[in-house]
Design an enzyme around this catalytic site. Structure first.
Site, mmCIF file in Angstrom:
data_model
loop_
_atom_site.group_PDB
_atom_site.id
_atom_site.type_symbol
_atom_site.label_atom_id
_atom_site.label_comp_id
_atom_site.label_asym_id
_atom_site.label_seq_id
_atom_site.Cartn_x
_atom_site.Cartn_y
_atom_site.Cartn_z
ATOM 1 N N ASN A 19 44.496 30.703 46.093
ATOM 2 C CA ASN A 19 43.488 31.624 45.563
ATOM 3 C C ASN A 19 42.345 31.708 46.581
ATOM 4 O OD1 ASN A 19 41.525 32.992 44.171
ATOM 5 N ND2 ASN A 19 41.252 31.440 42.569
ATOM 6 N N TRP A 20 42.301 32.830 47.275
ATOM 7 C CA TRP A 20 41.317 32.974 48.359
ATOM 8 C C TRP A 20 39.922 33.284 47.819
ATOM 9 C CZ3 TRP A 20 44.381 36.483 52.350
ATOM 10 C CH2 TRP A 20 45.533 35.792 52.764
ATOM 11 N N LYS A 21 39.820 33.586 46.532
ATOM 12 C CA LYS A 21 38.530 33.929 45.916
ATOM 13 C C LYS A 21 37.832 35.031 46.721
ATOM 14 C CE LYS A 21 38.506 29.390 43.861
ATOM 15 N NZ LYS A 21 37.773 28.276 43.311
ATOM 16 N N HIS A 57 40.664 32.836 35.138
ATOM 17 C CA HIS A 57 40.191 31.808 36.075
ATOM 18 C C HIS A 57 38.809 31.316 35.646
ATOM 19 C CE1 HIS A 57 38.663 29.853 39.651
ATOM 20 N NE2 HIS A 57 39.921 29.630 39.948
ATOM 21 N N GLU A 77 36.149 30.830 37.122
ATOM 22 C CA GLU A 77 34.981 31.581 37.606
ATOM 23 C C GLU A 77 34.824 32.899 36.842
ATOM 24 O OE1 GLU A 77 36.359 31.099 41.578
ATOM 25 O OE2 GLU A 77 35.887 28.976 41.334
ATOM 26 N N GLU A 133 42.962 23.815 35.457
ATOM 27 C CA GLU A 133 41.926 23.650 36.468
ATOM 28 C C GLU A 133 40.650 23.145 35.808
ATOM 29 O OE1 GLU A 133 42.662 26.258 40.113
ATOM 30 O OE2 GLU A 133 41.875 27.615 38.622
ATOM 31 N N GLY A 173 36.162 23.185 43.660
ATOM 32 C CA GLY A 173 35.238 23.339 44.777
ATOM 33 C C GLY A 173 34.255 22.193 44.932
ATOM 34 N N SER A 198 40.226 21.169 43.877
ATOM 35 C CA SER A 198 40.107 20.336 45.079
ATOM 36 C C SER A 198 41.436 19.725 45.520
ATOM 37 C CB SER A 198 39.046 19.247 44.876
ATOM 38 O OG SER A 198 37.773 19.839 44.649
ATOM 39 N N GLY A 223 42.298 26.445 46.083
ATOM 40 C CA GLY A 223 41.209 27.321 46.510
ATOM 41 C C GLY A 223 40.888 27.085 47.982
ATOM 42 N N GLY A 224 39.857 26.297 48.237
ATOM 43 C CA GLY A 224 39.361 26.085 49.600
ATOM 44 C C GLY A 224 40.438 25.770 50.629
HETATM 45 P P1 13P Z 1 39.306 24.512 45.006
HETATM 46 O O1 13P Z 1 40.701 24.121 45.486
HETATM 47 O O2 13P Z 1 38.458 25.087 46.088
HETATM 48 O O3 13P Z 1 38.664 23.401 44.252
HETATM 49 O O4 13P Z 1 39.523 25.710 43.956
HETATM 50 C C1 13P Z 1 40.446 25.567 42.941
HETATM 51 C C2 13P Z 1 40.620 26.864 42.263
HETATM 52 O O5 13P Z 1 39.730 27.336 41.583
HETATM 53 C C3 13P Z 1 41.895 27.571 42.465
HETATM 54 O O6 13P Z 1 42.003 28.662 41.612
#
Ligand code: 13P
Length: 255
Positions: free
Chosen positions: A13-15, A99, A101, A171, A177, A217, A238-239
């Protein structure tokens, strides 16, 4: 025995990251990095404006093109929203819904998430329904309750046939993050409960076939121990998904 039938699935997930050139370069690098790994499903979720260049870069790679969100209406006066049909037109096969967020920054509730899940499934897409508790909810021991609510309301009126195209991503909000990861045991406990809830809704066999990803993470360093747990069927990253080598190492850890 059922656990062995579940193909692991890793999503990136590149956000709200990358730019046009960077998204194309990253997807090409991801396609290269996962090439030699057999038996793992892989998807990337770029920002909407880069779906087409990423689709182009992924051609023939087997990496699924995903979208980070969708709106449930077919078309019309919904400024800023994107429909299932538009996503399919761009080559998208799988979409995130709910998600953390979207829930906690944009204020989406379970009813809207459910409309999105149903619209995406009706339209033939696969769906990753994201669930998970906040730090406060964990501290007051509401983790299972929150996950159960997200699952029951998110999957309301979904048919058993449609459930085959659903993946759940657990999650925990406090792990996203932050560099804090759920321990493999904590992840396992939450996943087992989620599977039990799905079993109550759809039956044991359907629940046994459902894939539940862990997200929060995830890195190349912790992926193996998390995915070694019996109810952890992959990761939503994510990251670490913004670096093709690291993402490739996570996919390799699932293979
Ligand atoms: P991180 O891996 O950056 O913690 O993000 C997780 C996430 O929200 C994937 O959708």
């Amino acid at each position: 025995m059922l656990a062995t039938m579940r193909t692991k699935i890793i999503g990136g997930n590149w956000k709200m990251n990358t730019d046009r050139a960077g998204a194309a370069a990253l997807s090409a690098a991801v396609a290269g990095a996962v090439k030699g790994v057999a038996g793992v499903e892989t998807a990337v979720f770029p920002p909407f404006p880069y779906l087409l260049p990423v689709a182009e870069a992924l051609k023939g790679s087997g990496v699924l093109l995903g979208a980070q969100d969708v709106y449930h209406a077919e078309k019309g006066a919904f400024t800023g929203e994107v429909s299932v049909g538009m996503l399919k037109d761009c080559g998208v096969g799988i979409v995130l819904a709910g998600h953390s967020e979207r829930r906690h920054v944009m204020g989406e509730g379970d009813d809207l998430v459910n409309l999105k899940v149903r619209a995406a499934l009706h339209g033939g897409l696969s769906v990753v329904l994201c669930v998970g508790e906040t730090l406060h909810q964990r501290q007051v021991e509401e983790t299972n309750h929150v996950n159960e609510k997200h699952v029951r309301l998110g999957l309301r009126t979904v048919t058993p046939e449609e459930l085959r195209r659903v993946v759940i991503a657990y999650e925990p909000v406090w792990a996203i993050g932050t560099g804090k990861t759920a321990t493999p045991d904590d992840a396992q406990e939450a996943h087992a409960h989620i599977r039990a809830v799905v079993g109550d809704m759809f039956g044991k066999e359907a629940a046994g076939a459902l894939r539940i990803q862990y997200g929060g993470s995830v890195t190349a360093a912790n992926a193996r121990s998390l995915m070694g747990m019996p109810d952890v069927d992959g990761a939503l990253v994510g990251g670490a998904s913004l670096k093709a080598d690291e993402f490739g190492a996570i996919v390799a850890a699932a293979g």
